[in-house]
Design an enzyme around this catalytic site. Structure first.
Site, mmCIF file in Angstrom:
data_model
loop_
_atom_site.group_PDB
_atom_site.id
_atom_site.type_symbol
_atom_site.label_atom_id
_atom_site.label_comp_id
_atom_site.label_asym_id
_atom_site.label_seq_id
_atom_site.Cartn_x
_atom_site.Cartn_y
_atom_site.Cartn_z
ATOM 1 N N SER A 174 0.727 -1.269 0.089
ATOM 2 C CA SER A 174 0.079 -0.162 -0.139
ATOM 3 C C SER A 174 0.861 1.279 0.033
ATOM 4 C CB SER A 174 -0.927 -0.238 1.215
ATOM 5 O OG SER A 174 -1.911 1.058 1.224
ATOM 6 N N ASP A 263 -10.143 -3.087 -5.575
ATOM 7 C CA ASP A 263 -9.342 -2.216 -4.906
ATOM 8 C C ASP A 263 -9.523 -0.880 -5.696
ATOM 9 O OD1 ASP A 263 -7.616 -0.484 -3.359
ATOM 10 O OD2 ASP A 263 -5.878 -2.028 -3.543
ATOM 11 N N HIS A 293 -8.706 -4.093 -0.726
ATOM 12 C CA HIS A 293 -7.457 -3.489 -0.338
ATOM 13 C C HIS A 293 -6.702 -4.368 0.645
ATOM 14 C CE1 HIS A 293 -4.366 -0.534 -0.821
ATOM 15 N NE2 HIS A 293 -4.290 -0.447 0.628
#
Length: 365
Positions: A174, A263, A293
């Site tokens: 991320s 996502d 995600h």
């Protein structure tokens, strides 16, 4: 039962259970203040640790974990090394950058501990997880400069820390993937080759991109994505802070990009894959069907997360030339077939135009 609404994509029950539990834990906390505040970080850590204990497999045996002090751009930083106990001599090594929206996260999180240990064992690649500085106190480029300084220190201490300097790479999850991609650009500019970059659910475009950004925000808890991005960017030009918008992508380290089907960041990951390919950079894109995600961490509850885990380990082992057996007795061919199944189940999204040519990507080796 907590109502998640009726606008979510079709998700497997373990993913829905994790989303409900996240909402439940978050609702039980008092208002923790703005992003990056000490209270907000403590609350986020508490929720993350509870979820990891409930949804993520424990760290496996057979991994040595020790703490290091590694150079950052403005002084030493804590780092944690994960190394197979069977490893001897210099090992392929990945500098790992945790997630947390650039304002939260730490190497001490249960999730980071469990995931890093598991990946080090399964891939045969030593992971060194860095406690990089966080925004808003330290916005871009501070975390990127920390990663660049840490890479230099790993090279300088290669013999002491059991690192093969010719097989040194970078990776992140991320927000950490954004930092990793930006650090890879700077390493290229400085003439310091990296073996590989692994970008997991990466925010490669620090701007809205593609239909996935509008369609999947709620499923991944990113209703305020732009606000968090601005805290990290702190006014820096997109061409500097956003990997997709960099002026030149040629001669970058080979990349593994892992994106989740549901996502908001998916289309940006696909666009970055195409941009790297157009620049002649070797890149492998894997899209996890049914994933949101944060769901790759659900290894204790969901088969889809365990497939993601094995995909990551297999691709990283191949990229670094690590000698490890395929996971759980699977053959390389059967794992490749599993990856192909994931890809064919995931439709190619419609993307908005990007600044560079975007030929259709090749998603298989």
């Amino acid at each position: 039962m907590i109502d998640l609404g009726d606008d979510l994509p079709p998700l497997d029950e373990p993913v829905l259970a994790w989303l409900r539990r996240t909402v439940e834990l978050t609702a039980a906390l008092p208002d923790a203040g703005p992003a990056g505040s000490p209270a907000r970080r403590r609350a986020a850590r508490e929720v993350s640790d509870i979820l990891a204990v409930e949804f993520t497999d424990p760290a496996p045996d057979g991994v040595r974990v020790d703490d290091l002090m590694v150079a950052g751009a403005d002084g030493p930083l804590r780092a944690r090394r994960f190394r197979s106990t069977a490893a001897a001599g210099p090992q392929p090594t990945m500098l790992w950058l945790h997630g947390g929206g650039w304002t939260e996260g730490t190497i001490d999180e249960v999730l980071n501990e469990r995931i890093c240990a598991d990946r080090a064992l399964r891939s045969g690649v030593q992971l060194i997880s860095l406690e990089y500085r966080l925004a808003p106190e330290h916005p871009f480029p501070a975390p990127v400069l920390d990663a660049v300084a840490a890479l230099a220190d790993l090279r300088a201490h290669a013999e002491e820390w059991g690192i093969d300097p010719h097989r040194l790479g970078i990776g992140g999850n991320s927000a950490g993937a954004t930092i990793a991609a930006s650090a890879a650009l700077r390493e290229r500019d400085g003439g310091r080759p990296l073996r590989h970059q692994a970008l997991e659910v990466p925010p490669t475009a620090l701007r809205p991109l593609g239909e996935s950004m509008g369609r999947y925000r709620r499923a991944s808890g990113m209703e305020d994505a732009e606000g968090i991005v601005e805290i990290y960017r702190a006014g820096a030009p997109l061409a500097e802070a956003s990997p997709l918008d960099a002026a030149d992508h040629r001669h970058l380290a080979p990349a593994l990009i892992l994106a989740a089907e549901h996502d908001p960041l998916r289309d940006g990951a696909i666009a970055y894959t195409r941009t790297l390919q157009a620049a002649g950079v070797p890149v492998v894109l894997r899209i996890g069907a049914g994933h949101v995600h944060g769901s790759p961490g659900l290894t204790a509850r969901w088969h889809g997360a365990r497939v993601w885990r094995d995909v990551f380990a297999h691709e990283v082992a191949c990229a670094y030339g690590a000698a490890v057996a395929p996971p759980d007795g699977a053959s390389p061919r059967s794992l490749t077939e599993t990856l192909a199944t994931i890809e064919t189940r995931t439709p190619t999204p419609t993307l908005t135009p990007t600044p560079t040519p975007t030929p259709t990507p090749t998603w298989r080796r």
